[in-house]
Design a protein around this motif. Structure first.
Motif, PDB file in Angstrom:
ATOM      1  N   ALA A 244      -9.440 -39.492   0.063  1.00  0.00           N
ATOM      2  CA  ALA A 244      -9.832 -39.954  -1.292  1.00  0.00           C
ATOM      3  C   ALA A 244     -11.340 -39.902  -1.342  1.00  0.00           C
ATOM      4  O   ALA A 244     -11.895 -40.050  -2.569  1.00  0.00           O
ATOM      5  CB  ALA A 244      -9.281 -41.113  -1.930  1.00  0.00           C
ATOM      6  N   ASP A 245     -11.906 -39.962  -0.032  1.00  0.00           N
ATOM      7  CA  ASP A 245     -13.397 -40.345  -0.256  1.00  0.00           C
ATOM      8  C   ASP A 245     -14.016 -40.056   1.169  1.00  0.00           C
ATOM      9  O   ASP A 245     -13.500 -39.504   2.178  1.00  0.00           O
ATOM     10  CB  ASP A 245     -13.893 -41.889  -0.414  1.00  0.00           C
TER      11      ASP A 245
ATOM     12  N   LEU B  81     -17.497 -33.937  -6.965  1.00  0.00           N
ATOM     13  CA  LEU B  81     -16.878 -33.889  -5.961  1.00  0.00           C
ATOM     14  C   LEU B  81     -16.589 -32.563  -5.304  1.00  0.00           C
ATOM     15  O   LEU B  81     -16.528 -31.591  -6.146  1.00  0.00           O
ATOM     16  CB  LEU B  81     -15.809 -34.731  -6.048  1.00  0.00           C
ATOM     17  N   ALA B  82     -16.507 -32.489  -4.059  1.00  0.00           N
ATOM     18  CA  ALA B  82     -16.466 -31.101  -3.484  1.00  0.00           C
ATOM     19  C   ALA B  82     -15.062 -30.200  -3.960  1.00  0.00           C
ATOM     20  O   ALA B  82     -15.306 -29.176  -3.682  1.00  0.00           O
ATOM     21  CB  ALA B  82     -16.484 -31.278  -2.038  1.00  0.00           C
TER      22      ALA B  82
ATOM     23  N   LEU C 180     -26.919 -32.402  -1.670  1.00  0.00           N
ATOM     24  CA  LEU C 180     -25.233 -32.420  -1.277  1.00  0.00           C
ATOM     25  C   LEU C 180     -25.179 -33.524  -0.283  1.00  0.00           C
ATOM     26  O   LEU C 180     -26.370 -34.317   0.189  1.00  0.00           O
ATOM     27  CB  LEU C 180     -25.225 -31.187  -0.699  1.00  0.00           C
ATOM     28  N   GLU C 181     -23.756 -34.084  -0.180  1.00  0.00           N
ATOM     29  CA  GLU C 181     -23.541 -34.840   0.756  1.00  0.00           C
ATOM     30  C   GLU C 181     -22.493 -34.486   1.605  1.00  0.00           C
ATOM     31  O   GLU C 181     -21.547 -33.753   1.366  1.00  0.00           O
ATOM     32  CB  GLU C 181     -23.042 -36.413   0.075  1.00  0.00           C
ATOM     33  N   LEU C 182     -22.639 -34.566   2.959  1.00  0.00           N
ATOM     34  CA  LEU C 182     -21.632 -34.213   4.140  1.00  0.00           C
ATOM     35  C   LEU C 182     -21.214 -35.365   4.819  1.00  0.00           C
ATOM     36  O   LEU C 182     -22.049 -35.950   5.242  1.00  0.00           O
ATOM     37  CB  LEU C 182     -21.986 -32.891   4.476  1.00  0.00           C
TER      38      LEU C 182
ATOM     39  N   ALA D 242     -19.384 -25.281   8.876  1.00  0.00           N
ATOM     40  CA  ALA D 242     -19.790 -25.485  10.384  1.00  0.00           C
ATOM     41  C   ALA D 242     -20.609 -26.679  10.375  1.00  0.00           C
ATOM     42  O   ALA D 242     -20.777 -26.981  11.841  1.00  0.00           O
ATOM     43  CB  ALA D 242     -20.510 -24.265  10.997  1.00  0.00           C
ATOM     44  N   LEU D 243     -21.199 -27.187   9.552  1.00  0.00           N
ATOM     45  CA  LEU D 243     -22.255 -28.204   9.488  1.00  0.00           C
ATOM     46  C   LEU D 243     -21.481 -29.628   9.447  1.00  0.00           C
ATOM     47  O   LEU D 243     -22.089 -30.559   9.753  1.00  0.00           O
ATOM     48  CB  LEU D 243     -23.433 -28.253   8.891  1.00  0.00           C
ATOM     49  N   GLY D 244     -20.533 -29.697   8.552  1.00  0.00           N
ATOM     50  CA  GLY D 244     -19.941 -30.868   8.092  1.00  0.00           C
ATOM     51  C   GLY D 244     -18.914 -30.628   6.936  1.00  0.00           C
ATOM     52  O   GLY D 244     -18.750 -29.341   6.600  1.00  0.00           O
ATOM     53  N   VAL D 245     -18.437 -31.641   6.652  1.00  0.00           N
ATOM     54  CA  VAL D 245     -17.371 -31.497   5.642  1.00  0.00           C
ATOM     55  C   VAL D 245     -18.031 -32.107   4.243  1.00  0.00           C
ATOM     56  O   VAL D 245     -18.611 -33.086   4.043  1.00  0.00           O
ATOM     57  CB  VAL D 245     -16.174 -32.406   5.791  1.00  0.00           C
ATOM     58  N   LEU D 246     -18.324 -30.990   3.097  1.00  0.00           N
ATOM     59  CA  LEU D 246     -18.930 -31.494   2.071  1.00  0.00           C
ATOM     60  C   LEU D 246     -18.110 -32.316   1.241  1.00  0.00           C
ATOM     61  O   LEU D 246     -17.045 -32.443   1.157  1.00  0.00           O
ATOM     62  CB  LEU D 246     -19.445 -30.223   1.242  1.00  0.00           C
ATOM     63  N   THR D 247     -18.790 -33.356   0.758  1.00  0.00           N
ATOM     64  CA  THR D 247     -18.052 -34.409  -0.238  1.00  0.00           C
ATOM     65  C   THR D 247     -18.622 -34.165  -1.788  1.00  0.00           C
ATOM     66  O   THR D 247     -17.824 -34.284  -2.550  1.00  0.00           O
ATOM     67  CB  THR D 247     -18.298 -35.900   0.426  1.00  0.00           C
TER      68      THR D 247
END
Length: 433
Positions: free
Chosen positions: A21-22, A81-82, A136-138, A166-171
């Motif tokens: 959820a977050d 949100l992503a 962005l936030e990841l 490949a760099l992270g999970v976008l949020t």
């Protein structure tokens, strides 16, 4: 639970499914995977034709992470949100009197998936979604929640705009937007020679141009979209009956039946294309931007698309036609041609150069392999860069040769995901271990 992409070309069986959820919940899953030396992958709606989003162990489903969360009218930015679908983002922006500058022709993808794979439209001042990002936030592979803007972690924003997962999970993603605007669409059939002879003129005089060539014919369809100075209340969309007839019934239902039937009798395809191309009529209408840019796609297909330098694009198209005509391959779907301006996103297919996109499609049940293998060498020889979410055979060494900043991306990956928490088979091929 089995995961499959939209085209049915890729499947996976993750061992664990989580609906975070977050960002904190995602960070916990990343830390869990890191401790167990396993992997995590956030999936979208599966509209990539490759296995770029295929989960190997833990699959994150972003269904609880959707919607617009911030609007800055002074800066003209919107944060969502992503897991928000592009369609929902577009509709939400319309209610706010806002719009993206440009977009592709479908809107079923999540914004994270569309941005991460380099989804683009045609024409305009910014061709791709990634070039419209302001922040962005990841969640990184070390479990850190990292924000990136022009002022905060700018090197991450620069490279992660097309991050391939490949760099992270976008949020969250923050887009630059503009006031809602109208587009006038003019669609008309055109002979092959006339379309190619006037293509440069059309792209210079119209804001957005899309060209479709029907293989085994000398016929094309040209779509030109131009901004109108009029208020959005003055839109003149197609009547509902015409929109249903052209876009739902003929372009989807009838075309789907015919192309599926043609798979069983491929000898009829050249004649079918001749009839289909000649049945097309001209039409003009106007509407808010996202309703003109995007169209429904109910016929399931498979696709390969490469971006080649704009200055050689039409010659590459001619060479692709030559090899198709010289073969016994029959193709029932049009070849799509689009152009975009250069951008500064390191792994964007338009990075550093004006680009011409050539997209090749087949029906889901047709054998795409012979067709794609026929034209891919032509595209690669021209310095082509494959769309990250569409079928191609290039590997890390090949891609490093066409992306000047490929090494910078790998270095950031090493920093943000040293344990390869986000790896899968596709990323190991295109980025290396």
């Amino acid at each position: 639970m089995e995961w499959s992409n939209w085209s049915g070309l890729e499947q996976a069986r993750p061992s664990r499914v989580v609906r975070p959820a977050d960002a904190a919940a995602i960070a916990a899953e990343v830390e869990r995977a890191r401790q167990r030396r396993s992997t995590v992958k956030m999936v979208g709606t599966g509209h990539s034709f490759t296995a770029i989003a295929a989960p190997e162990e833990t699959m994150l489903v972003p269904s609880a992470m959707a919607g617009i969360v911030a609007v800055d009218r002074a800066a003209l930015t919107v944060t969502a949100l992503a897991g928000t679908r592009l369609q929902d983002l577009n509709e939400g922006l319309e209610r706010l009197g806002l719009s993206l500058h440009n977009m592709g022709d479908i809107a079923e993808q999540t914004i994270a998936g569309a941005v991460s794979t380099g989804t683009h439209g045609t024409g305009g001042l910014a061709g791709g979604l990634a070039a419209q990002l302001a922040g962005l936030e990841l969640v990184t592979g070390t479990g850190e929640v990292l924000r990136a803007t022009a002022e905060e972690n700018p090197e991450v924003l620069e490279l992660a705009r097309v991050g391939l997962g490949a760099l992270g999970v976008l949020t969250t993603l923050t887009f630059r937007v503009e006031p809602l605007f109208l587009l006038e669409a003019r669609e008309e059939p055109m002979a092959w020679d006339a379309a190619l002879a006037t293509y440069d003129e059309m792209t210079a005089s119209s804001h957005h141009v899309d060209l479709y060539w029907f293989p085994h014919t000398d016929r094309t369809l040209v779509k030109r979209n131009d901004r109108l100075a009029a208020d959005v209340s003055e839109a003149e969309p197609l009547p509902r009956w015409r929109s249903w007839l052209d876009d739902d019934f003929l372009s989807n239902s009838v075309f789907g039946v015919l192309s599926a039937a043609a798979n069983r009798a491929p000898g009829v395809i050249p004649r079918m294309n001749q009839v289909s191309a000649r049945a097309l009529g001209a039409r003009t209408y106007s509407d808010v931007a996202h309703r003109v840019f995007t169209s429904p796609r109910h016929v399931v297909f498979r696709e390969m698309e490469y971006a080649v330098p704009r200055e050689v694009g039409l010659e590459v198209l001619r060479e692709c036609r030559r090899v198709i005509d010289a073969s016994d391959v029959t193709v029932s779907f049009p070849v799509e041609v689009r152009s975009t301006p250069a951008d500064d996103v390191p792994l964007s297919t338009a990075s550093g150069r004006d680009s011409c996109y050539l997209a090749f499609h087949t029906h889901r049940d047709a054998d795409h392999r012979r067709y794609f293998a026929l034209v891919e060498p032509v595209l690669r020889a021209a310095g082509g860069r494959p769309h990250w979410g569409k079928v191609h055979t290039m590997a890390a060494a090949d891609l490093a040769a066409v992306y000047p900043r490929f090494g910078d991306f790998l270095a950031l990956r090493e920093r943000l995901d040293p344990d390869r928490v986000f790896a899968n088979t596709y990323l190991r091929r295109v980025l290396g271990d």
